[in-house]
Design an enzyme around this catalytic site. Structure first.
Site, PDB file in Angstrom:
ATOM      1  CG  ASP A 423      58.233  -7.578  29.709  1.00 49.89           C
ATOM      2  OD1 ASP A 423      58.406  -8.731  29.247  1.00 49.89           O
ATOM      3  OD2 ASP A 423      57.121  -7.130  30.034  1.00 49.89           O
ATOM      4  CG  HIS A 424      63.637 -11.999  27.239  1.00 49.32           C
ATOM      5  ND1 HIS A 424      63.873 -11.485  25.980  1.00 49.32           N
ATOM      6  CD2 HIS A 424      64.572 -12.964  27.405  1.00 49.32           C
ATOM      7  CE1 HIS A 424      64.884 -12.117  25.413  1.00 49.32           C
ATOM      8  NE2 HIS A 424      65.325 -13.017  26.264  1.00 49.32           N
TER       9      HIS A 424
END
Ligand code: CAO
Length: 451
Positions: A423-424
């Site tokens: 999850d950036h």
């Protein structure tokens, strides 16, 4: 009872020969004053004609497709008890009524005023339209409306009441218009879990997705229709939510597992005797725990509000298991406190439970990080979807023997492809590259797991 009232098309300005596209009532229906009776549509505007009074529809005088102008007879209305004094509106006064929802008024989309939002989260109240004083309202050419779903005000109102986002509804009316029946059909399929998903991530998307293509497949060749399993529908909905609400990036890497594979093989006879299989996955779980301890944000969860990251001090590893009914992700608890043999045995047990449909909901909860291994099947890389609220997932593909340059020569090495989706919002690319490099180094020398 007074004679029935003749309800006619009121002043609709310059519009002439306007098509009747919807009959909203039928003979015998009880109607309220201001309730929409029919919908008319010109090239430029959509209009609903409201009832001048409360009563019962005696006879409908129009049918779908009729072309009408001001004064055309719509229906005969028997005014309800106490409503006998009601009169058909005069041509001049029928349309405008400041507080009326849409009396003879073009729908907002054709008015050149801000339309009521087509979102499903608006209030149930129909936004009042400005008075039009019997004049046709300025309209917007149809091609400026291309992105708006094609539906009459009453259908929009109906959709709002049910919380349906019209952009997801396939219109089957004339010219692709969305009808009441389409909205009802959409709700039915949503309840059955087959409608295109609504906005994910708590309304995080700033746009609406177009409706799912509605194709008559049989037109193109023979088909067979198969019901999707409950697991497929449930996991499909979760995967869709996770895919559209989490900004995924996948970091690819590979680990030299030549020594590890030799070590695994040297132990398989023993584990077989003890009744379970020792596959690479058990070592992978162990190695991941070591890497998660080194990089705790990969073991974290994103709080629903998005405000906080929850760093977890336990290591419960979800493992994707392919079953005939679809994908499930049972969780191996406290993987940090278990040896590789224990993990291998538990893996065998939970994948059997999964395939026998004997997992309990609790067996699939509380995971902190997941692994999806397609190594037993094939492939060289893929992009696994993160299992929210986790923030990362490791995909593992099939290991292959390859010539690897050692600095002085090429040597045959067994290389394991790793695909880490993260999850950036939570993890930076540099951190992900460090994580996979570290994981690869642990797999190359599993003794690091002991450190
Ligand atoms: N490279 C090469 N061979 C591998 C391997 C790898 N990375 N991983 C496993 N193998 C081998 C095993 O050693 C085993 O070999 P043998 O048959 O010679 O003993 C064979 O492949 C089959 O392994 P397995 O699949 O039975 O066991 P596993 O521990 O690797 O995996 C499980 C268990 C439950 C994860 C797996 O069966 C499964 O369901 N995988 C699919 C998961 C999935 O669908 N993920 C997709 C999610 S995204 O849509």
């Amino acid at each position: 009872m007074a004679n029935p009232i003749e309800v006619t098309v009121p002043d609709i300005g310059d519009f002439k020969d306007v098509e009747v596209i919807e009959l909203l009532v039928k003979a015998g229906d009880a109607v309220e004053k201001e309730q929409s009776l029919v919908t008319l549509e010109s090239d430029k505007a959509t209009m609903e004609i409201p009832s001048p009074d409360t009563g019962v529809v005696k006879e409908l005088k129009l049918k779908l497709g009729d072309k009408v102008s001001q004064g055309a007879l719509i229906l005969l209305l028997e005014a309800g008890a106490g409503g006998g004094a009601a009169q058909a509106p005069s041509q001049a006064e029928a349309a405008p009524r400041p507080s009326a929802p849409a009396p003879a008024a073009a729908s907002a989309e054709a008015k050149g005023v801000a339309p009521p939002p087509a979102r499903s989260d608006v209030s149930d109240e129909v936004p009042p339209l400005p008075p039009v004083h019997g004049r046709p309202v300025p309209h917007m050419p149809r091609d400026e409306l291309v992105s708006k779903p094609h539906a009459s005000p009453s259908v929009r109102r109906f959709a709002r009441e049910l919380g349906v986002d019209l952009t997801r509804v396939q219109g089957r009316g004339p010219k692709g218009r969305i009808t009441h029946a389409d909205v009802q059909g959409f709700v039915k399929s949503a309840l059955a879990g087959t409608a295109p998903a609504t906005r994910g991530g708590g309304g995080a998307l700033p746009f609406d997705l177009p409706a799912w293509p509605d194709v008559d497949f049989a037109k193109f060749g023979p088909i067979e229709t198969k019901k999707r399993s409950r697991i497929q529908k449930l996991s499909g909905a979760n995967l869709h939510r996770n895919w559209i609400s989490i900004p995924h990036v996948t970091q690819f890497d590979e680990a030299d597992i030549s020594e590890l594979e030799a070590f695994r093989k040297s132990n398989t006879a023993e584990t077989e005797k003890r009744g379970f299989k020792l596959t690479m996955l058990a070592f992978l779980i162990k190695a991941c725990v070591t890497a998660l301890k080194q990089y705790p944000q990969f073991n974290a969860a994103l709080e629903k509000s998005g405000e906080n990251l929850i760093i977890r001090g336990y290591y419960h590893i979800g493992v994707a298991v392919d079953t005939p009914d679809g994908l499930v992700v049972p969780v191996i608890r406290d993987a940090d406190r278990k040896g590789v043999f224990d993990l291998a045995k538990e893996l065998g047990d939970i994948s059997k439970l999964a395939r026998d449909k004997k997992l309990k909901p609790g067996d699939m909860q509380g995971g902190t990080f997941s692994i999806s291994s397609l190594g037993g099947i094939g492939g060289s890389a893929f992009t696994p979807i993160i299992n929210a609220p986790e923030v990362a997932i490791l995909g593992v593909s099939r290991s292959t023997m390859r010539p690897v340059w050692s600095g002085t020569e090429f040597a045959p090495r067994l290389m394991l492809p790793l695909s880490l989706s993260y999850d950036h919002r939570v993890i930076d690319g540099a951190a992900a590259a460090r994580f996979t490099s570290y994981l690869a180094s642990v797999l190359s020398d599993i003794r690091r797991s002991l450190l």
